[in-house]
Enzyme design. Structure first.
Site: not given
Ligand code: NAD
Length: 503
Positions: A180, A233-234, A238, A255, A289
């Site tokens: 996804k 993601g965030s 997470g 991550e 990130c």
């Molecule tokens: P996000 O957490 O909003 O979304 C990430 C993914 O999760 C998307 O595909 C989103 O649709 C999905 N998602 C959202 N709600 C969900 C739920 N309830 N259940 C399951 N999936 C869900 O993050 P974003 O805005 O896409 O990305 C930015 C964030 O990602 C920042 O916090 C950044 O630091 C982090 N990030 C971390 C790394 C790492 O390796 N540590 C790398 C890149 C980005």
């Protein structure tokens, strides 16, 4: 920029078929540099499609796990070669889709290529141990076993690299995938799936389910037949995923966010440190990130360094990432720009830090139709201020002052996150102290906080994750289970710890 393009329809890939209609309708993917430009229309899927995708992946797993790993790896190597062939086209589309400049989207595809070659090499390794057994005529070994269906949930800031970090090694290990992508970057995800199919992957081994986190993401996390969740993601999302999936004892690799800092000591090469922070803070419009969102300056060089930094940051050329002259593109979406604006207000009004550059959205002339924002610098930032503690994910840099090395490291460590870090110094003793005492998954010496390579583990400590590491061979620990095997060829019952006792 194109304004009249016909709205191209894209499809999800489920159970070996391209599916244009989603049970929840469709959603549009918009160019953040020019919101009149619709990159495409995608199916908004939901739990129904997830169920079909998981069933297909589960069925495919039964034969895929039996394909010898070097054969599985050949397909991933083919995919890496196809990424080389299509690199420029994918990079152009990625810039249009999420805004970062072409140099960076080419780098994103390159990271996928590097990951492909690295992961395919693992097909001929996947090392386990052979160890002596305590009983005669008995043989002991440990082997890596695939786990089953893996749910991959990815963000928009590295639309190709991050999915490949997960999908390529997972497939080499013998798992199958339900993927996804973020709703801001589904077009790159379609490219990746097309490439895997062209490379020879049996279709049901990869399923692409486009749609929102709440409907598709949650359904993947909750599905009982998904054994591994790999999420980038965030931290907020997470943690929620960890709770839901943890209750079902799934393997979860997370991550998450960062609040990365670069330290500059008084003996550093100032020009190098300046280039480093400009790239680290404003590259990818601060949406990495690993972006440098804090700069910790030794008090002796603070004022001079800030002066030069402002001078240089002012000159950053902002614009559409497809223009080769552009150095910084837009933010990915309106919501992201609103978030950055909100943090600038917090910095000024709540934190009472001093805004010395930028702080405003750009809305006129060439910026009228995109989500552009000025490079922004705050000084007189104190470690406990919100702009020094919370992830902003935009071109906003908080500058802090340190008395000495210990103070600088203490400030660096004083956040809930621990992803990347950097120190500029010519003093080898200071560098080694920093390597030991900084709490982060990644530390750069005389380099910016961004720039990870695929052959070293990637991930962070504290609020950045739950202890897993992608990239490197460490990623194999996410996508395999250890099995210990004992072969007794003595022809009689031998009892461990009873028939032979040490000591
Ligand atoms: P996000 O957490 O909003 O979304 C990430 C993914 O999760 C998307 O595909 C989103 O649709 C999905 N998602 C959202 N709600 C969900 C739920 N309830 N259940 C399951 N999936 C869900 O993050 P974003 O805005 O896409 O990305 C930015 C964030 O990602 C920042 O916090 C950044 O630091 C982090 N990030 C971390 C790394 C790492 O390796 N540590 C790398 C890149 C980005």
């Amino acid at each position: 920029m194109a304004t009249k393009n016909k709205k191209k329809r894209f499809a999800a890939f489920i159970n070996g078929r391209w599916v244009k209609e989603g049970s929840q309708g469709t959603f549009e993917n918009i160019n953040p540099a020019d919101t009149r430009d619709v990159v495409g229309v995608f199916p908004a899927c939901g739990p129904e499609e997830v169920a079909e995708a998981v069933a297909a992946a589960k069925e495919a797993y039964e034969s895929w796990r039996l394909v010898p790993a070097p054969k599985r790896a050949e397909i991933i190597r083919n995919a890496a070669n196809l990424l080389i062939k299509h690199k420029e086209r994918i990079a152009q589309q990625m810039t249009r889709e999420m805004g970062k400049i072409l140099d960076e989207t080419r780098g994103d595809v390159q990271e996928g290529i590097d990951t492909g070659f690295y992961a395919s090499g693992e097909g001929r390794r996947l090392f386990g141990d052979t160890v002596p057994c305590e009983l005669p005529n008995k043989f002991g070994m440990s082997v890596r076993m695939p786990i089953g269906v893996c749910g991959m949930i990815t963000p928009w800031n590295f639309p190709l690299a991050i999915p490949t970090w997960k999908i390529f090694p997972a497939l080499v290990c013998g798992n199958t995938v339900v993927f996804k992508p973020a709703t801001d970057t589904p077009a790159t995800a379609v490219e990746l799936v097309e490439i895997l199919l062209e490379a020879g992957l049996p279709p049901k081994c990869i399923n692409l389910v486009t749609g929102s986190g709440s409907s598709v993401g949650n359904a993947i996390v909750d599905h009982p037949d998904v054994r591994v969740i790999s999420f980038t993601g965030s931290t907020e999302i997470g943690c929620k995923i960890n709770e839901r999936a943890g209750a079902k004892l799934k393997r979860v690799s997370l991550e998450l966010g960062g609040k990365n800092a670069q330290i500059v000591m008084d003996d550093a090469d100032m020009e190098l440190a300046l280039e480093g922070v400009l790239w680290g803070a404003f590259g990818t419009t601060g949406q990495r990130c690993t972006a440098t969102s804090r700069l910790i300056l030794h008090k002796k060089i603070h004022d001079k360094f800030v002066e030069k930094l402002i001078e240089r940051a002012k000159k950053i050329r902002i614009g559409n990432g497809l223009d080769p002259k552009t150095q910084m593109g837009p933010l990915v979406s309106k919501a992201q720009r609103e978030n950055v604006k909100r943090y600038v207000e917090i910095g000024v009004n709540e934190d009472k830090a001093e805004l010395v550059l930028g702080g405003k959205e750009l809305t006129q002339g060439p910026y009228a139709h995109g989500w552009f924002f000025e490079p922004t610098i705050f000084v007189n930032v104190k470690p406990k201020m919100r702009i020094a503690q919370e992830e902003i994910f935009g071109p906003v840099l908080a500058v802090l002052r340190a008395k000495d090395l210990d103070d600088a490291i203490r400030i660096l460590n004083d956040t809930p996150y621990g992803l990347s870090s950097s120190i500029y110094t010519r003093d080898v003793n200071a560098a080694f102290k920093a390597m030991r005492d900084i709490e982060a998954g990644i530390t750069y010496i005389n380099g910016p906080t961004i720039g990870a390579e695929v052959q070293l583990p990637f991930g962070g400590v504290k609020g950045t994750g739950n202890g897993h590491r992608e990239a490197s061979h460490t990623v194999l620990d996410i996508f395999t289970e250890w099995k210990s095997i004992y072969v007794d060829y003595s022809g009689k019952l031998q009892r461990a710890q009873i028939d032979v006792q040490a000591g």
